[in-house]
Design an enzyme around this catalytic site. Structure first.
Site, PDB file in Angstrom:
ATOM      1  N   HIS A 150       0.814  -1.217   0.000  1.00  0.00           N
ATOM      2  CA  HIS A 150       0.000   0.000   0.000  1.00  0.00           C
ATOM      3  C   HIS A 150       0.853   1.276   0.000  1.00  0.00           C
ATOM      4  O   HIS A 150       0.323   2.363  -0.234  1.00  0.00           O
ATOM      5  CB  HIS A 150      -0.925   0.034   1.214  1.00  0.00           C
ATOM      6  CG  HIS A 150      -2.004  -1.001   1.192  1.00  0.00           C
ATOM      7  ND1 HIS A 150      -2.828  -1.191   0.100  1.00  0.00           N
ATOM      8  CD2 HIS A 150      -2.395  -1.913   2.130  1.00  0.00           C
ATOM      9  CE1 HIS A 150      -3.678  -2.172   0.362  1.00  0.00           C
ATOM     10  NE2 HIS A 150      -3.431  -2.633   1.576  1.00  0.00           N
ATOM     11  N   ASP A 171      -3.034 -10.566  -2.577  1.00  0.00           N
ATOM     12  CA  ASP A 171      -3.600 -10.073  -1.327  1.00  0.00           C
ATOM     13  C   ASP A 171      -5.061  -9.701  -1.551  1.00  0.00           C
ATOM     14  O   ASP A 171      -5.455  -9.323  -2.664  1.00  0.00           O
ATOM     15  CB  ASP A 171      -2.814  -8.838  -0.887  1.00  0.00           C
ATOM     16  CG  ASP A 171      -3.130  -8.381   0.526  1.00  0.00           C
ATOM     17  OD1 ASP A 171      -2.342  -8.680   1.427  1.00  0.00           O
ATOM     18  OD2 ASP A 171      -4.167  -7.700   0.719  1.00  0.00           O
ATOM     19  N   HIS A 184      -6.521  -7.124  -0.521  1.00  0.00           N
ATOM     20  CA  HIS A 184      -6.591  -5.680  -0.750  1.00  0.00           C
ATOM     21  C   HIS A 184      -5.728  -5.312  -1.956  1.00  0.00           C
ATOM     22  O   HIS A 184      -4.654  -5.871  -2.144  1.00  0.00           O
ATOM     23  CB  HIS A 184      -6.097  -4.914   0.478  1.00  0.00           C
ATOM     24  CG  HIS A 184      -6.862  -5.227   1.730  1.00  0.00           C
ATOM     25  ND1 HIS A 184      -6.424  -6.174   2.633  1.00  0.00           N
ATOM     26  CD2 HIS A 184      -8.027  -4.734   2.203  1.00  0.00           C
ATOM     27  CE1 HIS A 184      -7.299  -6.236   3.642  1.00  0.00           C
ATOM     28  NE2 HIS A 184      -8.281  -5.391   3.394  1.00  0.00           N
ATOM     29  N   ASP A 214      -4.755 -12.831   3.208  1.00  0.00           N
ATOM     30  CA  ASP A 214      -5.988 -12.375   3.840  1.00  0.00           C
ATOM     31  C   ASP A 214      -7.222 -12.597   2.974  1.00  0.00           C
ATOM     32  O   ASP A 214      -8.339 -12.224   3.374  1.00  0.00           O
ATOM     33  CB  ASP A 214      -5.886 -10.909   4.263  1.00  0.00           C
ATOM     34  CG  ASP A 214      -5.210 -10.023   3.248  1.00  0.00           C
ATOM     35  OD1 ASP A 214      -4.863 -10.508   2.146  1.00  0.00           O
ATOM     36  OD2 ASP A 214      -5.007  -8.837   3.535  1.00  0.00           O
TER      37      ASP A 214
END
Length: 309
Positions: free
Chosen positions: A126, A163, A165, A246
């Site tokens: 991120h 991931d 996200h 995740d």
């Protein structure tokens, strides 16, 4: 059997964003415990070196790098935003995380290993060129890609991110450079709100947003129909993986409903493409994964698939 090297460092577990924060040091303990099993007896373990500060500036504005490192607290915690917090160990941990991926690239390029997995934190995908966010201080996988290019003379690098996200920071770093490929599956809508299919960079970005509850079949279809063909077409000289776990069905932060076998499958597919196109060179680094049992099992499935490639 491929030779796979495992990188980590004790200080990475000491980065402490707070007792209630999901991105805890216990995550690395869960991975270490899972990798203590018999199938990993031949896994070579190496200590992550301290990444040079100048290498951090390959992925980030130099003033940002200086500001982050200058503001690491001597005690207590400093919040960069609501999700991204530094403690006294955070500066060294972040440099070790970046150093691990750089060392892994060096090992693979030097023929010491076919592949590597870096169990490090804080995570990185991120972190944008001018902004840390989403638990991330520095973008470890981007630093690794630049290591491959600047130190080893490679040109075409690919990052695949599974991931749950979207890796907005990696996309932001890559989107104007056609030699760099970024492909991502991720739940949408979900933090950070980027990663729409229409976000294509200069033709080098492939996003496959997935609805909550998609599950294994939808994930594998997105990979087989969109990401993997685009990855092959890019013809990378090295594949890096942002390995977030995740998307597992037991993870508390999302609900994409994947299982360990999905991580075995995608790792095997990526290793196969690496074998076809770039002498098997694969470097993977940990991103998310917040249910400790699921994280350990998923990371073990991922590493075992790298070793079996």
């Amino acid at each position: 059997m491929a030779k796979t090297v495992f990188y980590s460092h004790p200080v990475c577990a000491e980065h402490d964003p707070g007792a209630q924060h999901p991105e805890s040091g216990a995550r690395l303990g869960a991975i270490e415990k899972a990798l203590a099993a018999d199938p990993f007896a031949d896994l070579e373990r190496r200590e992550a070196p301290l990444g040079e500060t100048e290498c951090l500036a390959w992925a980030h504005d130099e003033r940002l790098v200086d500001a982050i490192l200058a503001n690491v607290p001597g005690e207590g915690r400093v919040a960069i935003d609501a999700d991204t917090v530094m403690s006294p160990a955070s500066g060294e941990a972040a440099r070790r995380a970046a150093g691990a991926v750089s060392a892994a690239v060096d090992a693979v390029m030097g023929g010491e290993a076919d592949s590597a997995f870096c169990a490090v934190r804080p995570p990185g995908h991120h972190a944008e060129p001018r902004r840390p966010m989403g638990f991330c201080l520095f973008n470890n996988v981007v630093i690794g890609a630049e290591r491959a290019r600047r130190t080893h003379g490679l040109t075409r690098i690919a990052v695949v991110d599974f991931d749950v996200h979207h890796g907005n920071g990696t996309q932001a770093a890559f989107e104007k450079d056609g030699d760099l490929f970024f492909g991502s599956t991720h739940q949408s809508p979900l933090y950070p709100g980027t990663g729409a299919a229409r976000e294509t960079g200069v033709g080098n970005i492939v996003n496959a947003p997935l609805s909550a509850g998609t599950g294994s079949a939808g994930f594998r279809d997105a990979m087989e129909s969109r990401l993997l063909p685009a990855l092959r077409a890019h013809r990378p000289e090295m594949i890096l993986i942002s390995a977030g776990f995740d998307a597992h069905r037991d993870d508390p932060l999302a609900n994409l409903e994947l299982v360990e076998d999905d991580y075995t499958w995608i790792t095997t597919e990526l290793a196969r493409i690496a074998g076809e196109l770039c002498d098997g060179r694969v470097v993977s680094t940990l991103e998310g994964g917040y249910n400790l049992r699921a994280l350990g099992a998923s990371a073990a499935a991922h590493v075992h698939a790298l070793m079996a490639a």
